[in-house]
Structure formats: structure tokens, C-alpha cells
Design a protein around this motif. Structure first.
Motif, PDB file in Angstrom:
ATOM      1  N   PRO A   1       5.877   8.043   5.286  1.00 43.78           N
ATOM      2  CA  PRO A   1       6.009   9.334   4.580  1.00 43.78           C
ATOM      3  C   PRO A   1       7.269   9.426   3.733  1.00 43.78           C
ATOM      4  O   PRO A   1       7.225   9.878   2.576  1.00 43.78           O
ATOM      5  N   ALA A   2       8.408   8.995   4.295  1.00 42.85           N
ATOM      6  CA  ALA A   2       9.665   9.063   3.533  1.00 42.85           C
ATOM      7  C   ALA A   2       9.631   8.115   2.346  1.00 42.85           C
ATOM      8  O   ALA A   2      10.109   8.446   1.254  1.00 42.85           O
ATOM      9  N   MET A   3       9.062   6.910   2.537  1.00 45.49           N
ATOM     10  CA  MET A   3       9.012   5.939   1.445  1.00 45.49           C
ATOM     11  C   MET A   3       8.139   6.438   0.305  1.00 45.49           C
ATOM     12  O   MET A   3       8.511   6.341  -0.872  1.00 45.49           O
ATOM     13  N   CYS A   4       6.979   6.989   0.612  1.00 52.00           N
ATOM     14  CA  CYS A   4       6.080   7.511  -0.422  1.00 52.00           C
ATOM     15  C   CYS A   4       6.756   8.628  -1.216  1.00 52.00           C
ATOM     16  O   CYS A   4       6.745   8.635  -2.454  1.00 52.00           O
ATOM     17  N   ALA A   5       7.342   9.597  -0.508  1.00 52.36           N
ATOM     18  CA  ALA A   5       7.967  10.734  -1.182  1.00 52.36           C
ATOM     19  C   ALA A   5       9.169  10.295  -2.013  1.00 52.36           C
ATOM     20  O   ALA A   5       9.398  10.803  -3.128  1.00 52.36           O
ATOM     21  N   ALA A   6       9.954   9.334  -1.498  1.00 54.84           N
ATOM     22  CA  ALA A   6      11.125   8.861  -2.240  1.00 54.84           C
ATOM     23  C   ALA A   6      10.720   8.173  -3.536  1.00 54.84           C
ATOM     24  O   ALA A   6      11.332   8.398  -4.593  1.00 54.84           O
TER      25      ALA A   6
ATOM     26  N   VAL B   1       4.730  16.680  -2.735  1.00 54.38           N
ATOM     27  CA  VAL B   1       4.116  17.142  -1.490  1.00 54.38           C
ATOM     28  C   VAL B   1       2.891  16.295  -1.135  1.00 54.38           C
ATOM     29  O   VAL B   1       2.729  15.855   0.020  1.00 54.38           O
ATOM     30  N   CYS B   2       2.040  16.039  -2.092  1.00 57.39           N
ATOM     31  CA  CYS B   2       0.846  15.238  -1.823  1.00 57.39           C
ATOM     32  C   CYS B   2       1.224  13.814  -1.425  1.00 57.39           C
ATOM     33  O   CYS B   2       0.554  13.192  -0.578  1.00 57.39           O
ATOM     34  N   SER B   3       2.277  13.288  -2.006  1.00 62.01           N
ATOM     35  CA  SER B   3       2.722  11.944  -1.661  1.00 62.01           C
ATOM     36  C   SER B   3       3.168  11.862  -0.210  1.00 62.01           C
ATOM     37  O   SER B   3       2.807  10.927   0.525  1.00 62.01           O
TER      38      SER B   3
ATOM     39  N   VAL C   1       0.837  -1.210   0.000  1.00 66.55           N
ATOM     40  CA  VAL C   1       0.000   0.000   0.000  1.00 66.55           C
ATOM     41  C   VAL C   1       0.867   1.252   0.000  1.00 66.55           C
ATOM     42  O   VAL C   1       0.604   2.220  -0.730  1.00 66.55           O
ATOM     43  N   ILE C   2       1.924   1.253   0.806  1.00 64.37           N
ATOM     44  CA  ILE C   2       2.832   2.404   0.844  1.00 64.37           C
ATOM     45  C   ILE C   2       3.457   2.622  -0.529  1.00 64.37           C
ATOM     46  O   ILE C   2       3.512   3.749  -1.037  1.00 64.37           O
ATOM     47  N   GLN C   3       3.917   1.533  -1.146  1.00 63.14           N
ATOM     48  CA  GLN C   3       4.498   1.643  -2.479  1.00 63.14           C
ATOM     49  C   GLN C   3       3.447   2.082  -3.491  1.00 63.14           C
ATOM     50  O   GLN C   3       3.742   2.847  -4.416  1.00 63.14           O
ATOM     51  N   ALA C   4       2.203   1.609  -3.324  1.00 64.51           N
ATOM     52  CA  ALA C   4       1.128   1.999  -4.243  1.00 64.51           C
ATOM     53  C   ALA C   4       0.914   3.501  -4.224  1.00 64.51           C
ATOM     54  O   ALA C   4       0.723   4.138  -5.270  1.00 64.51           O
ATOM     55  N   VAL C   5       0.935   4.100  -3.030  1.00 63.65           N
ATOM     56  CA  VAL C   5       0.754   5.552  -2.918  1.00 63.65           C
ATOM     57  C   VAL C   5       1.921   6.280  -3.582  1.00 63.65           C
ATOM     58  O   VAL C   5       1.727   7.261  -4.320  1.00 63.65           O
TER      59      VAL C   5
END
Length: 436
Positions: free
Chosen positions: A138-143, A92-94, A55-59
Motif C-alpha cells: 500500500p505505501a509503495m503504490c501510494a508513494a 486514494v485508489c492507488s 506488479v506493485i510498481q505497475a499499480v
């Protein structure tokens, strides 16, 4: 992007992208290998927590592909200002979405672990791993978003360097946290979360220094039009990755009645298949910026040529890997839990079933990638949802009732065949139009 030969351009973009995708998949593979040195319950716990990671990777992929596809088309059309706005909106949204995921997940930690297929004996390990993983969301999504934006700008080598820095650190921190500090399975999650934070810092620095459209926070303007473009471009990725979460949860529930070893065995096979599949997806992501740019510039022939090259190259690669993994399936499963005969008994036939249909991804992935890049969101979303959602989840519910554990092991292969068949009517009309 406009004039270079298509095959060479795709390969130049794909090679670092393949490396980036393999590195992203390697986070889970490395955790499974080091945790496999502990016990069967810890291996199973990593498998139970995998849907949360999906799910985190999906976002991350949703915002990365959604903003990246639009960004590439804008660059192809000469709209650099719009591209800068999309870059800021995506990152930012990620990050904000990652914060929301972490808050909700930690609030409902135990029900979440149980929903993903944890048994009572696995639950303490799953909760420990899952809690730390969510803190790094948060860091994983933005990265992942920033990684994909760099790739769509034609800066795939920079994206690879940023994500690889975290993977190298992860391999160093895993044994230190798991064994050196005695944190066990929670140490594996801590190593991954910290490594992703380092990747984000490296990617941010490279984007600001060398990106075509560096992310500027002052350009953040989440208008309805900009968010709509993100949704249209990123929805297929969200469906594909998000349904992987539901599919893995369904797989854990289906394997649960056969014991912790069955969950551990299927977890190992899922990670191996994901690692191999990541290479094909990475190759497809090398094609996507070329496809999106060429489509935005009205160069239809380049879109068609790129698709054909991707399908042929992917088929050759996947068929070779499938043959190797089929022959050495006991050794592949044994890398993660070789001393457990019960895990081997489940993992070896499941891996061979998966390898039997692996080459079909060389048709499924290019179809999905092209539809996503040329702004056909309905077809792209249907293709993205088909393998995991339309076919795998029903298969993993129905087949075990008919064939027992063998039905669990074969469910992935059945889903591959059905998804490949569905891609034919959804893609062939577009290919014929592009060829004309």
C-alpha cells in the motif's frame, strides 16, 4: 510549460525525474547487492520475487500516470478544479489497490512463489522475502502515484527529494536488518518496505506544502469519468510494468532447468538492465508533462520538438552506457556475485546480449511516452505491451528449446529488435501529422 524552450524545459524536468527513476530501480539493485553477500539461493530468491515488486510498481505507475497525464492536460486547459479531483482519485485508489494486492498475495503466498519460478531449494527464501514485500505494497503504490503526480505538475525536484529520502534510508537499513539483526533475505524486504513508507510521508508533506494541486481527501470523487481517464492514461504503464512481471516469471522458469546459478545470473542481468533502462524512462517522463501540457494547449510543434530531442539524447546516452557495460560485463556481474563462477558464466553473456540492443529503447520509449501523453491509449498500450508481452515471453519460451541456455540469454535482445520494428508503423503517422 507554455513558453520556455522545449529542450531546456525537458532537461530541467528530466534530471530530477531520472534521479527518481534510478532511485526506484536502486531499491531492487541495493537488495540484490547486499543479499549477494549471503548465498546464491538468496540472490535467486530476490529474482524470483521481482515479479511481485513489478506488479506493485505497475499499480503505482498506473494510477500515477493515469491521474498525472489527465492532471497535466487539465492544468494546460486551465481546469484547476478538475486537476484537484484527479489528484485525490489517483492517490486514494492507488493505496486501496495496494491493500488488495497485499491481502491476495499473502493469502496465496506459496503458490505465488512457485508460479514466479521458485525451485524447491529457493522456495523458503522466496517466501520470506515476498511476504514482507507484500506488506509494504500500500505505501509503495501510494508513494509512486504521488511521485508521478508531482512530476506532472512540473515539481520534479520535489518528487526526486521524496523518493531519494527512502533510498538513502534503504541503504542504511539493508545491512542493519540483514546482518545486524540476522533477518537474512527477509531483512532486505523489510528495509525496502519501511523505506517506501518514509518516502510516502515525505512526498505527502511536500505535496501539501508546495504542490500545484495538493491532494485533499475531501476532493476524492471516483466518478466513472474520472476513473475512465485514469484507465486511459495509465493502461500503457500497467501493461508495461505488469507484463514485466509475467516476463520475469517466464524468464525464471526458462532458467530454472539450468540450476539456481542460472536464475541468479539472469536475475542480476535483469536488475542491471532495469537500472539503466530506468534512466531512459526517467528522461521520457521529463518529456511527458511537456508533451501533455503542450497537446492540451494545442502547441503541436512543441510536442514534435520534444519527441525528436528525447530520441536523439536517449540514443547517445544508451549507446555510451551499452559500450561500457559490454566491455566490463564480468566486472558488472561480479559486483553482485563475483565469487560464483557458475553465476558469472550465465550473467556475462546475457548482459552482453542485452547491451547489444539497449540503444533501441531510445526509439521505443519516446514512442510509448508520446502516445500515452497525447491520449492515444490503444497505440500506447500496444507499444507498452509489445516488448515484454508480444515478443519477450514467446521468445523466452521458444528460443531455449532451440538453443538451450544461450536462447535464454539472448531472448531480451530479440524482443528489443521486434518491439522497435513494431513502433515504426504505430508512431510515424502521428509524427508526420504533428510536423505538418
Amino acid at each position: 510549460m507554455r513558453e520556455a524552450p522545449v529542450r531546456g524545459l525537458i532537461l530541467r524536468l528530466a534530471l530530477p525525474t531520472v534521479a527518481s527513476m534510478l532511485v526506484t530501480a536502486f531499491y531492487n539493485l541495493a537488495d540484490a547487492w547486499f543479499v549477494g553477500l549471503l548465498d546464491t539461493q538468496s540472490v535467486a530468491a530476490v529474482g524470483v520475487a521481482f515479479p511481485a515488486m513489478a506488479v506493485i510498481q505497475a499499480v503505482g505507475f498506473f494510477f500515477g500516470h493515469g491521474s498525472g497525464n489527465t492532471l497535466a492536460r487539465m492544468l494546460g486547459a486551465g481546469d484547476r478544479h478538475g486537476a484537484r479531483r484527479m489528484a485525490a482519485v489517483g492517490v486514494v485508489c492507488s493505496a486501496l489497490a495496494g491493500c488488495a494486492l497485499a491481502a491476495v498475495g499473502l493469502l496465496f503466498l506459496r503458490p505465488l512463489a512457485l508460479a514466479m519460478g521458485s525451485t524447491p531449494t529457493i522456495l523458503p527464501y522466496a517466501e520470506a522475502y515476498l511476504a514482507v514485500t507484500l506488506l509494504g505494497a500500500p505505501a509503495m503504490c501510494a508513494a509512486l502515484t504521488l511521485n508521478n503526480q508531482l512530476r506532472f505538475q512540473g515539481k520534479a525536484a520535489l518528487a526526486m527529494a521524496g523518493i531519494t529520502s527512502g533510498a538513502v534510508l534503504n541503504c542504511v537499513l539493508d545491512p542493519l536488518f540483514i546482518f545486524g539483526l540476522g533477518w537474512g533475505v527477509a531483512g532486505a524486504a523489510a528495509a525496502t518496505a519501511l523505506s517506501q513508507a518514509v518516502s510516502l510521508c515525505v512526498l505527502w508533506h511536500m505535496n501539501r506544502r508546495h504542490g500545484v494541486v495538493p491532494v485533499r481527501l475531501r476532493a476524492f470523487a471516483p466518478t466513472r469519468a474520472a476513473l475512465g481517464e485514469v484507465v486511459r492514461g495509465g493502461a500503457p504503464s500497467l501493461f508495461r510494468q505488469g507484463l514485466a512481471c509475467l516476463a520475469t516469471g517466464a524468464l525464471n522458469h526458462a532458467a530454472g532447468p539450468y540450476g539456481d546459478a542460472a536464475i541468479a545470473g539472469m536475475s542480476i542481468v535483469t536488475r542491471v538492465a532495469m537500472f539503466v533502462g530506468a534512466a531512459m524512462v526517467g528522461l521520457g517522463q521529463g518529456f511527458q508533462p511537456v508533451c501533455a501540457f503542450a497537446y492540451g494547449a494545442g502547441q503541436w510543434r512543441r510536442v514534435y520538438e520534444g519527441f525528436a530531442f528525447l530520441a536523439r539524447t536517449g540514443a547517445l546516452f544508451l549507446a555510451t552506457v551499452a559500450a561500457v557495460c559490454w566491455v566490463w560485463a564480468p566486472e558488472v556481474v561480479g559486483l553482485f556475485r563475483g565469487g560464483d563462477a557458475a553465476v558469472q558464466a550465465v550473467g556475462v553473456p546475457a548482459l552482453r546480449w542485452q547491451m547489444a540492443t539497449l540503444a533501441l529503447s531510445a526509439w521505443i520509449v519516446p514512442c510509448n511516452m508520446m502516445m500515452q501523453a497525447i491520449r492515444k491509449p490503444v497505440r500506447a498500450s500496444l507499444l507498452a505491451a509489445s516488448r515484454q508481452g508480444l515478443f519477450f515471453i514467446p521468445a523466452v519460451i521458444v528460443l531455449p528449446r532451440l538453443f538451450g541456455l544461450a536462447g535464454v540469454e539472448a531472448s531480451q535482445a530479440v524482443a528489443d529488435v521486434l518491439a522497435a520494428l513494431l513502433a515504426l508503423p504505430l508512431t510515424l503517422p502521428t509524427l508526420r501529422a504533428l510536423r505538418r
